[in-house]
Design an enzyme around this catalytic site. Structure first.
Site, mmCIF file in Angstrom:
data_model
loop_
_atom_site.group_PDB
_atom_site.id
_atom_site.type_symbol
_atom_site.label_atom_id
_atom_site.label_comp_id
_atom_site.label_asym_id
_atom_site.label_seq_id
_atom_site.Cartn_x
_atom_site.Cartn_y
_atom_site.Cartn_z
ATOM 1 N N ALA A 1 87.400 8.322 28.735
ATOM 2 C CA ALA A 1 86.852 7.748 28.221
ATOM 3 C C ALA A 1 86.461 6.482 29.016
ATOM 4 O O ALA A 1 86.898 5.804 30.199
ATOM 5 C CB ALA A 1 86.948 6.875 26.878
ATOM 6 N N GLY B 1 75.920 8.091 29.988
ATOM 7 C CA GLY B 1 75.536 6.771 29.755
ATOM 8 C C GLY B 1 74.065 6.748 30.455
ATOM 9 O O GLY B 1 72.827 7.551 29.306
ATOM 10 N N SER B 2 74.307 5.771 31.269
ATOM 11 C CA SER B 2 73.034 5.479 32.197
ATOM 12 C C SER B 2 72.052 6.606 32.266
ATOM 13 O O SER B 2 72.878 7.508 32.741
ATOM 14 C CB SER B 2 72.729 4.679 32.676
ATOM 15 O OG SER B 2 73.490 4.663 33.833
ATOM 16 N N CYS C 1 72.428 4.700 22.100
ATOM 17 C CA CYS C 1 70.867 4.783 23.024
ATOM 18 C C CYS C 1 69.912 5.592 22.317
ATOM 19 O O CYS C 1 68.788 4.863 22.765
ATOM 20 C CB CYS C 1 71.994 6.057 23.659
ATOM 21 S SG CYS C 1 72.575 7.543 22.679
ATOM 22 N N GLU D 1 73.649 13.136 28.099
ATOM 23 C CA GLU D 1 73.465 12.039 26.979
ATOM 24 C C GLU D 1 73.193 10.984 27.490
ATOM 25 O O GLU D 1 74.009 10.167 27.734
ATOM 26 C CB GLU D 1 74.361 12.109 25.682
ATOM 27 C CG GLU D 1 74.515 12.664 24.755
ATOM 28 C CD GLU D 1 73.292 14.064 23.744
ATOM 29 O OE1 GLU D 1 72.761 13.597 24.009
ATOM 30 O OE2 GLU D 1 74.452 14.659 23.246
ATOM 31 N N LEU D 2 71.598 10.698 27.936
ATOM 32 C CA LEU D 2 71.213 9.544 28.704
ATOM 33 C C LEU D 2 70.282 8.024 28.035
ATOM 34 O O LEU D 2 70.676 8.567 26.132
ATOM 35 C CB LEU D 2 70.786 9.950 29.875
ATOM 36 C CG LEU D 2 71.188 11.167 30.828
ATOM 37 C CD1 LEU D 2 70.854 11.666 32.056
ATOM 38 C CD2 LEU D 2 72.693 10.977 31.006
#
Ligand code: NAD
Length: 468
Positions: free
Chosen positions: A168, A220-221, A276, A242-243
């Site tokens: 994390a 994240g990015s 996001c 998951e961007l």
């Protein structure tokens, strides 16, 4: 850190200072993993998988149900930790606890529905299709949902019978460890889930080079996601990515404008915009544009900003000093290129990471903020002539995570559902996720899903057995 159920202290290790983003105050020192720690975590994950892959559905369900009950019991303590580390309001942090509770409960049920199938041939031959856990998962969770992201990274693999090494965010360790502790206290064997912290690049390089790890799960990015996929490709590990996003919100002239504004403005500034699936580009039909900008600006300017634990505060600080810096740069560029700053646009005070709710109108498409995910409390509102132009703008960017549309026209709703390039679409609502519904993006927003049956499937591999 926690490896094989054992809490690891600082000892000889390098440390990271965890800070409260509302005050800048140090909350504690976090030990960072060295390679010996990561080796121990990998060994534990290998043992954990050997054990947990054979755990019965009932045993896995009991752990998830038990952890959900403990999270409910510890709701206030978990929410407090998230608010202190990440900045969000206590009300928002409580919602995160409940997202986890619902997800853990859902997977506790879904575990019982992992069916295979049998194909019986007239010759007497038969083929059996079974779904097996993919193996140890390396899961990377960011800081924006300090409870919810670790919850997602843990729930599905554990339901599927995998083991997990969770990294994390270093900024929000107590929240992640609080979620993991609920699983341990509900009976999860220590080897099944580990939590490590460290230099993110070093940890991901090391874990993804190990043959023990069979799956990468990353939130994240987009830039980091592409890099990690390349590392995972070296060993053909499976991936769930998951961007980033750049959420378009299409608002048509046929809506009840005030009612829509009452919903979309708080949704925009939720978690100081660090979401996001945040609504980012408001793509508004000409006829209502001026009233929309005025109503949005008036509501944004009235938002009460302050420390997340103060009564009545509606928006907390940003999560770390990088974010207000990024906002200043993006807003400055937008204004220099002709965007109209309607409210906000600057930091608040000289302590902590506060940035004012910001509204920009008529920002030219060549501004950086019209290409790059702002990940902050900035709404971009632009005017469009008709539906075709609005759809074209929504699909202009390489992202495709969440999109929103507000219109009463039933046929148009159908067309939008067909035409928008997005993983998730919310029509006349701000709800964009649920425990039983798949959450994920298309294009540069990633692939694979979390939540829903799809999130569990993503932790399984299929084996076919033919018998003569
Ligand atoms: P960042 O891109 O460096 O980090 C984002 C997350 O990825 C952090 O949790 C970080 O620890 C992790 N990370 C970074 N490099 C890594 C690596 N080599 N291996 C494994 N993990 C790595 O930047 P940041 O300043 O923390 O966040 C900025 C941007 O990240 C935002 O603008 C946003 O686009 C994106 N972000 C997205 C989400 C999301 O929910 N999709 C969450 C947080 C941040």
């Amino acid at each position: 850190m926690v490896i094989a159920g054992e809490r690891i202290g600082i000892d000889h290790r390098a440390t990271f200072t965890v800070r409260n983003p509302a005050t800048g105050e140090a909350l504690g020192q976090l030990p960072l993993a060295d390679t010996a720690d990561l080796d121990r975590a990998l060994d534990a994950a290998a043992r954990g998988f050997a054990l947990w892959r054979h755990a019965s559905a009932a045993q896995r369900a009991d752990v998830l149900q038990g952890a959900a009950a403990l999270m409910l019991e510890r709701k206030e303590a978990l929410a407090w930790a998230a608010t202190q580390e990440q900045g969000k309001t206590l009300a928002e942090a409580r919602v995160e606890v409940m997202m986890n509770v619902e997800l853990f409960r859902f997977y506790a049920g879904e575990v019982h529905r992992l069916y295979g199938r049998q194909l019986v041939r007239p010759t007497g031959m038969r083929s059996t299709v079974v779904h097996e856990p993919v193996g140890p998962v390396a899961a990377f969770a960011p800081w924006n949902f300090p409870l919810g992201n670790p919850g997602r990274k843990l729930a599905a693999p554990i339901a599927a019978g995998c083991s997990v090494i969770l990294k994390a965010a270093e900024e929000t360790p107590a929240s992640a460890l609080g979620v993991l502790q609920c699983l341990y206290d509900a009976g999860l064997p220590g080897d099944v889930a580990q939590a490590v912290f460290g230099d993110p690049a070093q940890v991901s390089d090391y874990l993804l080079a190990s043959p023990v790890i069979r799956k990468l799960s990353f939130t994240g990015s987009t830039a980091i996601g592409k890099h990690l996929m390349k590392l995972a490709a070296n060993d053909l590990k499976r991936t769930t990515m998951e961007l980033g996003g750049h959420g378009p919100v299409l608002v048509f002239g046929d809506v009840d404008l005030e009612a829509v504004l009452d919903k979309v403005v708080p949704h925009k500034f939720r978690n100081a915009g660090q979401v996001c699936v945040a609504p980012t580009r408001f793509i508004v039909e000409d006829a209502i544009y001026d009233r929309f900008v005025a109503g949005f600006t008036q509501r944004a300017a009235a938002i009460r900003v302050g420390p997340g634990w103060h009564e009545g505060v509606q928006m907390g600080p940003m999560a770390n000093p990088r974010r207000p810096e990024a906002m200043e740069k993006l807003v400055g560029d937008a204004v220099a290129r002709g965007g109209r700053l309607m409210t906000g646009g600057a930091r608040i005070g000289n302590q902590g990471c506060f940035f004012a709710p910001t509204v920009l109108a008529d920002t030219p498409l060549d501004a950086e903020i019209m290409q790059e995910e702002p990940f902050g409390p900035v709404a971009l509102i632009n005017r469009y002539a008709d539906e075709a132009a609005m759809i074209a703008e929504a699909n202009r960017l390489p992202y495709g995570l969440a999109a929103y549309a507000w219109t009463q026209d039933y046929r148009r709703q159908r067309r939008l559902a067909a035409e928008l390039e997005t993983g998730m679409l919310a029509i006349n609502t701000t709800t964009i996720g649920a425990a039983d519904a798949p959450f994920g993006g298309v294009k540069w927003s990633g692939h694979g899903h979390e939540d829903g049956p799809e999130g569990l499937q993503a932790c399984l591999v299929t084996k076919t057995i033919h018998e003569g």
